[in-house]
Design a protein around this motif. Structure first.
Motif, PDB file in Angstrom:
ATOM      1  N   GLY A 194      10.144  -1.473   6.929  1.00 50.91           N
ATOM      2  CA  GLY A 194      11.452  -1.955   6.319  1.00 50.91           C
ATOM      3  C   GLY A 194      11.422  -1.279   5.006  1.00 50.91           C
ATOM      4  O   GLY A 194      12.137  -1.672   4.366  1.00 50.91           O
ATOM      5  N   ILE A 195      10.625  -0.218   4.611  1.00 50.41           N
ATOM      6  CA  ILE A 195      10.766   0.759   3.488  1.00 50.41           C
ATOM      7  C   ILE A 195      11.671   1.862   3.486  1.00 50.41           C
ATOM      8  O   ILE A 195      11.664   2.582   4.242  1.00 50.41           O
ATOM      9  CB  ILE A 195       9.463   1.224   3.171  1.00 50.41           C
ATOM     10  CG1 ILE A 195       8.448   0.137   3.074  1.00 50.41           C
ATOM     11  CG2 ILE A 195       9.520   1.934   1.820  1.00 50.41           C
ATOM     12  CD1 ILE A 195       6.913   0.743   2.616  1.00 50.41           C
ATOM     13  N   GLU A 196      12.953   1.576   2.909  1.00 46.79           N
ATOM     14  CA  GLU A 196      14.063   2.291   2.973  1.00 46.79           C
ATOM     15  C   GLU A 196      13.795   3.528   1.826  1.00 46.79           C
ATOM     16  O   GLU A 196      13.893   3.448   0.701  1.00 46.79           O
ATOM     17  CB  GLU A 196      15.337   1.455   2.506  1.00 46.79           C
ATOM     18  CG  GLU A 196      15.671   0.489   3.637  1.00 46.79           C
ATOM     19  CD  GLU A 196      17.082  -0.254   3.238  1.00 46.79           C
ATOM     20  OE1 GLU A 196      17.706   0.211   2.475  1.00 46.79           O
ATOM     21  OE2 GLU A 196      17.094  -1.454   3.643  1.00 46.79           O
ATOM     22  N   LEU A 197      13.545   4.813   2.185  1.00 50.79           N
ATOM     23  CA  LEU A 197      13.293   5.647   1.277  1.00 50.79           C
ATOM     24  C   LEU A 197      14.480   6.172   0.597  1.00 50.79           C
ATOM     25  O   LEU A 197      14.158   6.381  -0.619  1.00 50.79           O
ATOM     26  CB  LEU A 197      12.830   6.818   2.098  1.00 50.79           C
ATOM     27  CG  LEU A 197      11.388   6.778   2.969  1.00 50.79           C
ATOM     28  CD1 LEU A 197      11.165   8.007   3.797  1.00 50.79           C
ATOM     29  CD2 LEU A 197      10.464   6.844   1.903  1.00 50.79           C
ATOM     30  N   ALA A 198      15.455   6.248   0.987  1.00 49.11           N
ATOM     31  CA  ALA A 198      16.615   6.679   0.242  1.00 49.11           C
ATOM     32  C   ALA A 198      17.054   5.829  -1.260  1.00 49.11           C
ATOM     33  O   ALA A 198      17.122   6.080  -2.083  1.00 49.11           O
ATOM     34  CB  ALA A 198      18.036   6.750   1.014  1.00 49.11           C
TER      35      ALA A 198
ATOM     36  N   TYR B 234       1.107  -1.293  -0.007  1.00 49.73           N
ATOM     37  CA  TYR B 234       0.027   0.121  -0.005  1.00 49.73           C
ATOM     38  C   TYR B 234       0.887   1.394  -0.106  1.00 49.73           C
ATOM     39  O   TYR B 234       0.755   2.100  -0.732  1.00 49.73           O
ATOM     40  CB  TYR B 234      -1.109   0.112   1.181  1.00 49.73           C
ATOM     41  CG  TYR B 234      -1.610   1.134   1.381  1.00 49.73           C
ATOM     42  CD1 TYR B 234      -2.762   1.348   0.926  1.00 49.73           C
ATOM     43  CD2 TYR B 234      -1.369   2.059   2.365  1.00 49.73           C
ATOM     44  CE1 TYR B 234      -3.654   2.535   0.977  1.00 49.73           C
ATOM     45  CE2 TYR B 234      -1.986   3.532   2.733  1.00 49.73           C
ATOM     46  CZ  TYR B 234      -3.158   3.426   2.224  1.00 49.73           C
ATOM     47  OH  TYR B 234      -3.977   4.700   2.198  1.00 49.73           O
ATOM     48  N   PHE B 235       1.734   1.497   0.799  1.00 45.96           N
ATOM     49  CA  PHE B 235       2.685   2.804   0.899  1.00 45.96           C
ATOM     50  C   PHE B 235       3.667   2.563  -0.074  1.00 45.96           C
ATOM     51  O   PHE B 235       3.850   3.670  -0.573  1.00 45.96           O
ATOM     52  CB  PHE B 235       3.460   2.475   2.181  1.00 45.96           C
ATOM     53  CG  PHE B 235       2.626   2.876   3.602  1.00 45.96           C
ATOM     54  CD1 PHE B 235       1.950   4.119   3.616  1.00 45.96           C
ATOM     55  CD2 PHE B 235       2.174   1.879   4.505  1.00 45.96           C
ATOM     56  CE1 PHE B 235       1.198   4.507   4.785  1.00 45.96           C
ATOM     57  CE2 PHE B 235       1.391   2.319   5.519  1.00 45.96           C
ATOM     58  CZ  PHE B 235       0.965   3.522   5.811  1.00 45.96           C
TER      59      PHE B 235
ATOM     60  N   ARG C 101       7.774   6.640  10.908  1.00 46.99           N
ATOM     61  CA  ARG C 101       7.788   5.444  11.629  1.00 46.99           C
ATOM     62  C   ARG C 101       7.238   4.331  11.238  1.00 46.99           C
ATOM     63  O   ARG C 101       7.556   3.287  11.324  1.00 46.99           O
ATOM     64  CB  ARG C 101       7.134   5.776  13.062  1.00 46.99           C
ATOM     65  CG  ARG C 101       7.875   6.924  14.099  1.00 46.99           C
ATOM     66  CD  ARG C 101       7.109   6.841  15.494  1.00 46.99           C
ATOM     67  NE  ARG C 101       8.072   7.850  16.143  1.00 46.99           N
ATOM     68  CZ  ARG C 101       7.435   8.892  16.792  1.00 46.99           C
ATOM     69  NH1 ARG C 101       6.110   8.889  16.473  1.00 46.99           N
ATOM     70  NH2 ARG C 101       8.035   9.908  17.443  1.00 46.99           N
ATOM     71  N   LYS C 102       6.084   4.504  10.542  1.00 44.89           N
ATOM     72  CA  LYS C 102       5.451   3.124  10.037  1.00 44.89           C
ATOM     73  C   LYS C 102       6.147   2.765   8.931  1.00 44.89           C
ATOM     74  O   LYS C 102       6.377   1.747   8.635  1.00 44.89           O
ATOM     75  CB  LYS C 102       4.103   3.912   9.193  1.00 44.89           C
ATOM     76  CG  LYS C 102       3.489   2.663   8.669  1.00 44.89           C
ATOM     77  CD  LYS C 102       3.028   1.463   9.095  1.00 44.89           C
ATOM     78  CE  LYS C 102       2.125   1.559  10.288  1.00 44.89           C
ATOM     79  NZ  LYS C 102       1.650   0.483  10.993  1.00 44.89           N
ATOM     80  N   LEU C 103       6.793   3.540   7.975  1.00 41.12           N
ATOM     81  CA  LEU C 103       7.804   3.078   6.791  1.00 41.12           C
ATOM     82  C   LEU C 103       8.898   2.505   7.231  1.00 41.12           C
ATOM     83  O   LEU C 103       9.389   1.366   6.929  1.00 41.12           O
ATOM     84  CB  LEU C 103       8.119   4.322   5.930  1.00 41.12           C
ATOM     85  CG  LEU C 103       7.084   5.045   5.175  1.00 41.12           C
ATOM     86  CD1 LEU C 103       7.601   6.073   4.293  1.00 41.12           C
ATOM     87  CD2 LEU C 103       6.293   4.024   4.309  1.00 41.12           C
TER      88      LEU C 103
END
Length: 235
Positions: free
Chosen positions: A222-226, A188-189, A216-218
């Motif tokens: 374990g979703i790594e934005l960079a 979803y994210f 915090r949710k990401l």
């Protein structure tokens, strides 16, 4: 882009503030105690410093006094942080030379406002263009033109098509509820992040979450934005 030093003995606070400030386009260096902060300042220039008060080796107020005695606060504004601060502590910190005092848990709005004030201290106010993400397009008035093809009229008057939904969700339906829920939330994210061009502001609005909660949710999922941004930019 500014270079900001975050000094806090709690690794979770350092990581959260670093992620938020990185997303705002700043370069962040972290220090876990006063000695690390001294070493960082000895070798690098910083445009602003976020300094925690309660630290194990030397407390933030003592370190602030040390920098004030070196006349270092004029060149680098310091924002104090504390989860157990009192009014007296805040008054003392600002008297010594801190530009602001933030009480934990720090809200996103107060953090970004304090950093903006610190970075713009002493600068003449400038008129800048509003970010494209905040500029609303002017309404389009379409006149009824005899003979205009319906498909053309529809293309002009309708909103841009939304990004396609992700393909069929391969969710672990036989797994415990929590694992299945995490798998769905991850898809979803990631879908909304890609759809909104990795803008945390727009994703927060789209999903109905406050940005600090979204970070915090990401992180929890374990979703790594960079890494995701880099993959999207190189695609």
């Amino acid at each position: 882009m500014a270079r900001i030093l975050v000094v806090d003995d709690e690794v979770g606070i350092r990581e959260l503030l670093s992620e938020i400030l990185n997303d705002e386009g700043h370069e962040v260096v972290s220090a876990e105690n006063a000695q690390s902060a001294r070493s960082a300042r000895a070798t690098q220039h910083f445009d602003a410093i976020l300094l925690d008060i309660w630290m194990p080796d030397t407390d933030g107020v003592t370190l602030l006094k040390e920098w004030a005695g070196q006349n270092a606060l004029a060149a680098t504004p310091v924002i104090m942080m504390s989860g157990h601060g009192t009014i007296d502590t805040a008054v003392e910190a600002t008297r010594i030379g801190a530009i602001d005092f933030l009480e934990k848990p720090i809200t996103l709005t107060k953090l970004l406002k304090a950093v903006s004030v610190a970075l713009n201290r002493g600068k003449a106010p400038a008129v800048s263009a509003r970010p494209a993400s905040m500029v609303q397009a002017a309404p389009v008035v379409v006149a009824s033109v005899p003979g205009m093809m319906p498909s053309v009229l529809q293309a002009v008057t309708t909103e841009p098509a939304a990004a396609p939904s992700p393909p069929g969700l391969d969710l672990p339906l036989d797994a415990p509820l929590r694992e299945a829920r995490d798998a769905f939330e991850r898809v979803y994210f990631e879908h909304h992040l890609a759809r909104e061009g990795w803008s945390m502001t727009r994703v927060a609005e789209r999903t109905g979450l406050e940005r600090t909660h979204l970070y915090r949710k990401l992180k929890q999922l374990g979703i790594e934005l960079a890494r995701k941004k880099a993959e999207a930019n190189s695609a």
